[in-house]
Design a protein around this motif. Structure first.
Motif, PDB file in Angstrom:
ATOM      1  N   UNK A   4      42.657  40.460  43.804  1.00 33.04           N
ATOM      2  CA  UNK A   4      42.347  42.047  44.561  1.00 33.04           C
ATOM      3  C   UNK A   4      40.826  42.166  44.522  1.00 33.04           C
ATOM      4  N   UNK A   5      40.465  42.887  45.333  1.00 31.17           N
ATOM      5  CA  UNK A   5      38.983  43.022  45.575  1.00 31.17           C
ATOM      6  C   UNK A   5      38.606  44.665  45.618  1.00 31.17           C
TER       7      UNK A   5
ATOM      8  N   UNK B 187      32.481  46.755  37.887  1.00 31.89           N
ATOM      9  CA  UNK B 187      32.815  46.111  36.589  1.00 31.89           C
ATOM     10  C   UNK B 187      33.913  45.849  36.614  1.00 31.89           C
ATOM     11  N   UNK B 188      35.086  46.656  36.887  1.00 28.83           N
ATOM     12  CA  UNK B 188      36.596  46.672  36.494  1.00 28.83           C
ATOM     13  C   UNK B 188      37.076  45.343  37.473  1.00 28.83           C
ATOM     14  N   UNK B 189      36.460  45.093  38.612  1.00 31.29           N
ATOM     15  CA  UNK B 189      37.027  44.025  39.441  1.00 31.29           C
ATOM     16  C   UNK B 189      36.012  42.690  39.022  1.00 31.29           C
TER      17      UNK B 189
ATOM     18  N   UNK C  84      33.309  38.480  52.611  1.00 30.66           N
ATOM     19  CA  UNK C  84      33.098  38.043  51.194  1.00 30.66           C
ATOM     20  C   UNK C  84      34.059  38.317  50.161  1.00 30.66           C
ATOM     21  N   UNK C  85      35.032  39.133  50.560  1.00 36.54           N
ATOM     22  CA  UNK C  85      36.061  39.645  49.902  1.00 36.54           C
ATOM     23  C   UNK C  85      37.672  38.947  50.117  1.00 36.54           C
ATOM     24  N   UNK C  86      38.022  38.821  51.323  1.00 30.80           N
ATOM     25  CA  UNK C  86      39.257  38.675  51.801  1.00 30.80           C
ATOM     26  C   UNK C  86      39.552  37.044  51.645  1.00 30.80           C
TER      27      UNK C  86
ATOM     28  N   UNK D  72      47.108  39.715  48.783  1.00 32.89           N
ATOM     29  CA  UNK D  72      45.837  40.023  48.114  1.00 32.89           C
ATOM     30  C   UNK D  72      45.832  41.747  48.548  1.00 32.89           C
ATOM     31  N   UNK D  73      45.219  42.397  47.746  1.00 33.69           N
ATOM     32  CA  UNK D  73      45.065  43.904  47.821  1.00 33.69           C
ATOM     33  C   UNK D  73      43.658  44.267  48.020  1.00 33.69           C
TER      34      UNK D  73
END
Length: 503
Positions: free
Chosen positions: A297-298, A283-285, A325-327, A399-400
């Motif tokens: 960020x992911x 939820x935070x992301x 799906x994140x990078x 990105x982190x």
């Protein structure tokens, strides 16, 4: 033995000694030693017994010498272990029969890894190279490479540092014995189970370690062997977490071996609270509703687990999101710990403008951690092994990505002050301090701390303001934790000088 072979063997042994001695010295000097003025350009320390010790270097101390009988005497790794044990007995009044063996095992493991690594083909993938680069490992642990004391032949086939690749063993678990939470369809897609069974992938090393305990289940049909996956996986720096590039999944297993502070099982109590913790971080992301964490960020979600009711911890497998799906498009993820250790092609080594690179690194890593804390009450365990930093084609951080819900704390469960202390240790002491030191070591004259101070000061948190003025930072005492037999999760801290206060 031919001279060339002997020279190669001696060189390997010397490198293994250096890799094993550096983190042990870091622990000893941080936790129980008193720094004294340098002598002959070398740092000197007084130990609890009053004995003097000097070393070369600071980030990775080497060539330890003890002052006895009016002269300095070089300590090999075995003598260093004896000295450390004597000083800890003097400092604590306690004895410990396990840790000395772990320290020696760590050194022997490094030697075995170096030998295996020399024969292995390094991976082409820079991300895999970064995950599998940690020959020294945790820079402040007395035995970071110990593998449980077993023969190297038992664990080398599964060692990330040796560039291991291997398939998963597939078991069929009878349906009435299945325990699971979350969407486990990714596990079912890894193979085919017979009627009345569900697919249960296992780490071959863990299956070997648990074979006696599981024998009754194989005998009565609760478990059946189904062969192996049609694809290889490879171990990440965490050893028991494997990456499957084809299906793009991380799979985390129990491993009944002590690695650093803990026996690396997926403990029942951690699995039972996993879904709640992971949901809070997800939820935070998420950008859907409320204040999301800063930048691109992911979070790599620990989205489900499956295990057997008769071997809940031994056979547990956890599924974590993959990378695709994140990078960010065109970016390459790299393990932060690998940047500190060093690997072929590391952008930290080749940054044309190290100050700009460092500022980009901080802009990627720091805001998500502070935003998660400030807006969502989530304490990410943003240490070196739980943080991936994606870089663009020029090697600039953009990105982190963060991982491992098991280490996350929620402020609904812990006091805010304790959560903040944990955040500062993981992000600043364990993570940023090490990357800053590695960068400054390669770029003499670079002061990395003003940029850290500027990045932190952008966040309007009372804890940040206090941190920038505090004289000390919390340093985890891994050597004393292990010597006194404390639980691995029972972090204890000692005050370290805060470079932010002077930046």
């Amino acid at each position: 033995m031919a001279p060339a072979d002997r020279a190669g063997r001696d060189g390997l042994a010397a490198r293994a000694e250096a890799c094993a001695a550096a983190p042990l010295l870091n622990c000893l000097l941080r936790e129980v030693a008193e720094p004294l003025p340098e002598r002959g350009g070398r740092p000197v320390y007084r130990l609890p017994s009053g004995r003097l010790l000097r070393v070369r270097g600071t980030r990775r101390p080497a060539e330890p010498e003890a002052y006895t009988a009016g002269a300095w005497h070089r300590l090999d790794h075995a003598r260093l272990v004896r000295l450390v044990c004597e000083e800890l007995r003097c400092h604590t009044g306690l004895a410990n029969d396990e840790l000395p063996a772990e320290m020696l095992d760590s050194r022997d493991a490094v030697a075995a890894l170096l030998t295996a690594r020399a024969r292995a083909t390094p991976p082409d993938d820079p991300y895999q190279r970064s995950e599998q680069s940690l020959l020294t490992g945790h820079p402040h642990h007395p035995a970071p490479k110990a593998r449980g004391g077993g023969p190297a032949s038992a664990w080398l086939p599964y060692a990330p540092e040796a560039h291991a690749r291997f398939p998963l063993v597939l078991l069929g678990l009878r349906e009435d014995a299945v325990v699971e939470e979350g969407d486990t369809s990714a596990l079912d897609a890894l193979g085919e189970a017979p009627p009345g069974y569900r697919l249960l992938p296992t780490h071959p090393w863990q299956l070997d370690l648990a074979r006696r305990a599981l024998a009754p289940a194989f005998a009565d049909g609760r478990l059946v062997r189904l062969g192996a996956t049609a694809f290889d996986t490879w171990p990440t720096a965490a050893i028991r977490t494997l990456y499957a590039p084809g299906p793009d999944l991380f799979l985390k297993f129990s491993l009944d071996v002590r690695i650093t502070n803990d026996i690396r099982r997926l403990w029942r109590h951690d699995l039972r609270r996993l879904r709640r913790t992971d949901a809070a971080v997800t939820r935070a992301f998420s950008t859907a509703g409320g204040q999301a964490v800063g930048g691109p960020a992911a979070w790599l979600s620990d989205r489900c687990y499956r295990t057997a009711d008769f071997a809940f911890e031994e056979l547990a497998v956890l599924v974590r999101d993959g990378l695709r799906e994140h990078v960010l498009p065109g970016a390459t993820p790299l393990l932060a710990a690998g940047l500190v250790e060093g690997f072929t092609g590391s952008p930290l080594h080749g940054a044309a403008d190290p100050e700009a690179w460092w500022e980009a690194y901080l802009a990627a890593v720091v805001p998500p951690v502070l935003d998660a804390f400030a807006y969502h009450g989530v304490v990410l365990e943003a240490h070196l092994q739980n943080t991936l930093v994606a870089v663009d084609a020029d090697g600039t951080p953009v990105q982190a990505l963060f991982r491992d819900a098991e280490g996350v704390k929620l402020l609904t469960d812990v006091p805010r002050a304790a959560g903040w202390e944990r955040l500062v240790y993981c992000l600043v002491v364990n993570h940023l301090t090490e990357v800053a030191a590695a960068l400054a070591e390669r770029r003499p004259g670079l002061d990395p701390w003003p940029a850290v101070r500027r990045e932190l000061a952008r966040h309007d948190l009372p804890e940040v303001r206090a941190l920038l003025a505090a004289p000390t930072l919390p340093g985890k005492t891994n050597l004393l934790l292990r010597w006194t037999g404390a639980d691995g999760a029972d972090a204890r801290y000692l005050p370290l000088p805060n470079p932010l206060a002077d930046a």
